[in-house]
Motif scaffolding. Structure first.
Motif, PDB file in Angstrom:
ATOM      1  N   SER A   1       0.821  -1.203   0.000  1.00  0.00           N
ATOM      2  CA  SER A   1       0.000   0.000   0.000  1.00  0.00           C
ATOM      3  C   SER A   1       0.860   1.260   0.000  1.00  0.00           C
ATOM      4  O   SER A   1       0.518   2.251  -0.634  1.00  0.00           O
ATOM      5  CB  SER A   1      -0.909   0.003   1.238  1.00  0.00           C
ATOM      6  OG  SER A   1      -1.803  -1.083   1.224  1.00  0.00           O
TER       7      SER A   1
ATOM      8  N   ASP B   1      -6.099   2.264   0.691  1.00  0.00           N
ATOM      9  CA  ASP B   1      -5.791   1.859   2.057  1.00  0.00           C
ATOM     10  C   ASP B   1      -6.551   2.671   3.098  1.00  0.00           C
ATOM     11  O   ASP B   1      -5.982   3.242   4.019  1.00  0.00           O
ATOM     12  CB  ASP B   1      -4.286   1.946   2.313  1.00  0.00           C
ATOM     13  CG  ASP B   1      -3.846   1.005   3.439  1.00  0.00           C
ATOM     14  OD1 ASP B   1      -4.701   0.261   3.942  1.00  0.00           O
ATOM     15  OD2 ASP B   1      -2.673   1.014   3.807  1.00  0.00           O
TER      16      ASP B   1
ATOM     17  N   ASN C   1      -7.316  -1.430  -1.939  1.00  0.00           N
ATOM     18  CA  ASN C   1      -7.363  -1.854  -0.540  1.00  0.00           C
ATOM     19  C   ASN C   1      -8.362  -1.057   0.295  1.00  0.00           C
ATOM     20  O   ASN C   1      -8.027  -0.405   1.276  1.00  0.00           O
ATOM     21  CB  ASN C   1      -5.974  -1.780   0.094  1.00  0.00           C
ATOM     22  CG  ASN C   1      -5.905  -2.537   1.410  1.00  0.00           C
ATOM     23  OD1 ASN C   1      -6.642  -3.501   1.620  1.00  0.00           O
ATOM     24  ND2 ASN C   1      -5.041  -2.101   2.299  1.00  0.00           N
TER      25      ASN C   1
END
Length: 389
Positions: free
Chosen positions: A89, A188, A211
């Motif tokens: 990430s 993320d 993510n």
């Protein structure tokens, strides 16, 4: 007898993609690769002690391959899976972040790159700065939601970057009115829901939602991809590791020919991979891994001669490897493992003069290993043919 494989420590400035390939190869050699997927991916016949030992050794191996400065950023991660995801990430799109900074204007709010460790919510007064062009608060611990009236607060917004925080809620429908938007970076976080209509975002160059928990796991989740055919400057479209379901729209063949990265890895997508991918002639990374795609590998992918990484791992693809892939001579990574591919291992792989990592494991290939593959001088990281016939 144990063998030690040393790799250069990742320090945040060297090539993360190459370090990632080498680190995976080390974990393969140590029998620990599945630890990156968590305890549930380890063999069921292992005892609890064996599983704990494998997870700890994988975590330790990765930690010892990081420089002190990177280690300080991720030392709160106690599992190999969490550590690996955190590193991806942070660094998979580092060059993208750097590129954005070159575009910054005077009217920029930036609190990123580890220089801050901010928490709490964004103060409401910040949203009164209507002249903001770039809003960049990446790599903090900020929570809250994206304002539903974001276009009214920042009418001139070109860059919206909130990656690596703790934002929840959905991407607001009003984002469609940010017609000057060039870079949208929310990877993320913990965002949920459907991605809204993006048809008016004709100036987008990067759209990164990697993510999160976006999508419903059902048909139509990727309808926004069709909206992005209007974005003629689009270079990065990254939707890894979300909850997107359904099929890939056939309109992906009409995305910008400037597209360099297209990734849908780690979702719940199924059906055939549409034909027409060969139109995206500037692609350098193409990832379909860890979904439920079936059917054949489209032959026109062989037109993507600038590809550096190609990933089909862990799907249900069948048939043989198309001979057109012999044109992908710039590949450094090819992952076909975990499918139902069959036939002989193609000798065309011998034309991959830049290949470092080639994984054909867990398929139905048969016959002998071509001498052209064995003789590849560049294949210095991984050649995995296990689980075939």
């Amino acid at each position: 007898m144990s063998v030690k494989y040393d790799i250069e420590k990742f320090n945040g400035r060297n090539d993360f993609s190459l370090w990632r390939v080498k680190m995976r190869a080390v974990l393969v050699q140590q029998g620990l690769l599945k630890a990156l997927q968590g305890v549930e991916a380890l063999p069921q016949d292992w005892s609890a002690e064996e599983k704990e030992d494998a997870l700890n050794r994988a975590h330790s191996a990765i930690m010892l391959s990081l420089s002190d400065e990177v280690l300080r950023e991720v030392d709160n991660e106690t599992t190999a899976a969490g550590l690996w995801l955190n590193l991806e990430s942070r660094y998979m799109t580092k060059s993208l972040t750097n590129r954005l900074y070159l575009k910054q204007r005077l009217y920029t709010l930036r609190m990123t790159e580890g220089s801050n460790n901010l928490s709490g919510i964004v103060p409401p007064s910040i949203y009164n700065l209507s002249s903001i062009v770039t809003f960049d608060i990446q790599q903090n611990q900020i929570r809250g939601s994206i304002p539903s009236d974001l276009p009214k607060k920042f009418p001139n917004l070109e860059g919206f970057l909130i990656s690596w925080n703790q934002f929840t809620g959905s991407i607001p429908v009003s984002i469609s009115n940010l017609t000057n938007l060039v870079n949208f970076e929310v990877q993320d976080n913990k965002l949920t829901g459907k991605v809204p209509n993006l048809q008016k975002l004709v100036n987008l160059e990067t759209f990164n939602i990697y993510n999160n928990q976006l999508g419903t796991g059902t048909d139509g989740d990727l309808s926004f991809v069709s909206d992005l055919t209007n974005a003629t400057e689009l270079k990065w479209l990254i939707v890894y590791f979300n909850n997107f379901g359904g099929t890939l729209p056939t309109s992906i063949s009409n995305l910008s020919t400037k597209l360099e990265i297209f990734g849908v890895q780690g979702n719940k997508l199924y059906g055939n991979i549409p034909a027409g991918m060969g139109n995206l002639v500037n692609l350098q990374l193409l990832s379909f891994g860890k979904n439920n795609f079936s059917g054949y590998i489209p032959s026109d992918i062989g037109k993507l001669t600038r590809l550096n990484q190609l990933d089909f791992e862990s799907n249900r693809l069948s048939g043989s490897v198309p001979t057109s892939l012999q044109n992908l001579t710039m590949l450094s990574l090819l992952e076909l493992q975990g499918n139902n591919l069959q036939g002989n291992i193609p000798s065309i792989f011998g034309k991959f003069n830049s290949i470092l990592h080639l994984d054909l494991s867990q398929n139905n290939f048969n016959g002998t290993i071509p001498q052209e593959v064995i003789g590849l001088n560049s294949l210095s990281i991984t050649l995995n043919l296990s689980g075939n016939q």
